[in-house]
Motif scaffolding. Structure first.
Motif, mmCIF file in Angstrom:
data_model
loop_
_atom_site.group_PDB
_atom_site.id
_atom_site.type_symbol
_atom_site.label_atom_id
_atom_site.label_comp_id
_atom_site.label_asym_id
_atom_site.label_seq_id
_atom_site.Cartn_x
_atom_site.Cartn_y
_atom_site.Cartn_z
ATOM 1 N N PRO A 1 1.860 6.705 1.133
ATOM 2 C CA PRO A 1 1.023 5.752 1.380
ATOM 3 C C PRO A 1 -0.437 5.794 0.782
ATOM 4 N N VAL A 2 -1.038 4.824 0.591
ATOM 5 C CA VAL A 2 -2.356 4.755 -0.109
ATOM 6 C C VAL A 2 -3.122 3.619 0.524
ATOM 7 N N TYR A 3 -4.379 3.739 0.246
ATOM 8 C CA TYR A 3 -5.445 2.998 0.906
ATOM 9 C C TYR A 3 -5.369 1.572 0.631
ATOM 10 N N GLU A 4 -5.113 1.305 -0.743
ATOM 11 C CA GLU A 4 -5.375 -0.084 -0.854
ATOM 12 C C GLU A 4 -3.784 -0.617 -1.711
ATOM 13 N N LYS B 1 0.798 -1.194 0.155
ATOM 14 C CA LYS B 1 -0.025 -0.023 -0.144
ATOM 15 C C LYS B 1 0.945 1.129 0.033
ATOM 16 N N THR B 2 1.910 1.156 -0.845
ATOM 17 C CA THR B 2 2.695 2.587 -0.930
ATOM 18 C C THR B 2 3.096 2.722 -2.502
#
Length: 279
Positions: A256-259, A194-195
């Motif tokens: 960072p991302v959510y998925e 998730k990065t």
């Protein structure tokens, strides 16, 4: 396709070419009974290369759907493919933990690259230099200089091993996608941790040059020509330096991302990224 007119879609074991402006399916290319695992289109939009779980890789004429060549490059499925900016070379990244580089016209292997400790899931060529980047399920990104070695150049112990950098410790899960900016100075990597990471390739290549004894000023000043013995020693030292692999380069930014990230694209021009002013 690179001209933005058509979308090439895997549909089970078939490939459909769809006109974007109308949504009409212009061509359906039959498969070989196994699902497609990777597709790549040549820069001139004339050639499509398709890989499937059957282990077959097919070179297809986009205009007619004719299969020009079919072969099995790896003993395990191909997870990703890339074609260089000239359209002459194809890279196949496989579950057998290797990458092979092929001469598309001649159909022969130019490099077999080994060193990944996990399944190789992503590969991309540098748009302007003979470099290849690959990412694997263990989170590592390898940088390969294709001017070094050839054939089985990735075999451990080879003097001309083309791996020049190993970027590890940033992603802690599979590196699923890689993309290089059009100017060649930025690498973007996406991971299932998730990065998304943004890498400065200018700094990386400068570090490689220093590591290989190729930086400016290394041999500055007037010096007498080396003797044959000195020249041989210098060549041996240079080969040993080329064997050293850069591993301490960190990304410019880690986002960072959510998925989990399955695909990333480096756009031609991005004025800002997450408010950080990166382009």
């Amino acid at each position: 396709t690179r001209d933005g007119n058509f979308l090439v879609c895997p549909c089970g074991d078939e490939v459909k070419i769809v006109e974007i402006s109308t949504g009409e399916v212009k061509l359906t290319i039959p498969g070989d009974s196994e699902p497609i695992t990777s597709l790549v289109v040549s820069p001139d939009n004339r050639t499509l290369v398709a890989a499937s779980r059957s282990l077959n890789v097919r070179v297809i004429d986009i205009a007619t759907g004719e299969v020009r060549r079919s072969w099995r490059p790896h003993p395990s499925p191909v997870a990703d493919m890339a074609i260089d900016s000239s359209g002459g070379y194809l890279a196949t990244a496989s579950a057998d933990r290797s990458i092979k580089v092929w001469d598309l016209q001649g159909g022969f292997t130019t490099h077999t690259l080994t060193g990944h400790e996990g399944v190789v899931l992503s590969a991309v060529f540098h748009p302007k230099q003979p470099l290849l980047f690959s990412g694997s399920e263990d989170g590592a990104i390898m940088v390969w200089d294709l001017m070094l070695g050839g054939g089985s150049g990735g075999v451990t112990g080879s003097i001309s091993r083309p791996m020049i950098a190993r970027l590890a410790g940033t992603h802690f899960s599979a590196v699923t996608s890689l993309s290089v900016s059009h100017d060649g100075w930025r690498l973007v990597s996406g991971s299932r941790d998730k990065t998304v990471a943004l890498w400065d390739l200018k700094a990386l290549l400068a570090a490689v040059a220093v590591n290989s004894g190729l930086s400016k000023g290394k041999n500055g000043g007037a010096t007498p020509p080396p003797s044959k013995k000195q020249k041989k020693q210098q060549q041996q030292q240079q080969q040993q330096q080329q064997q050293r692999v850069i591993s301490d380069v960190k990304p410019l930014v880690l986002i960072p991302v959510y998925e989990t990230v399955e695909a990333v694209v480096a756009l031609p021009s991005v004025p800002s990224l997450m408010g950080l002013g990166l382009s």
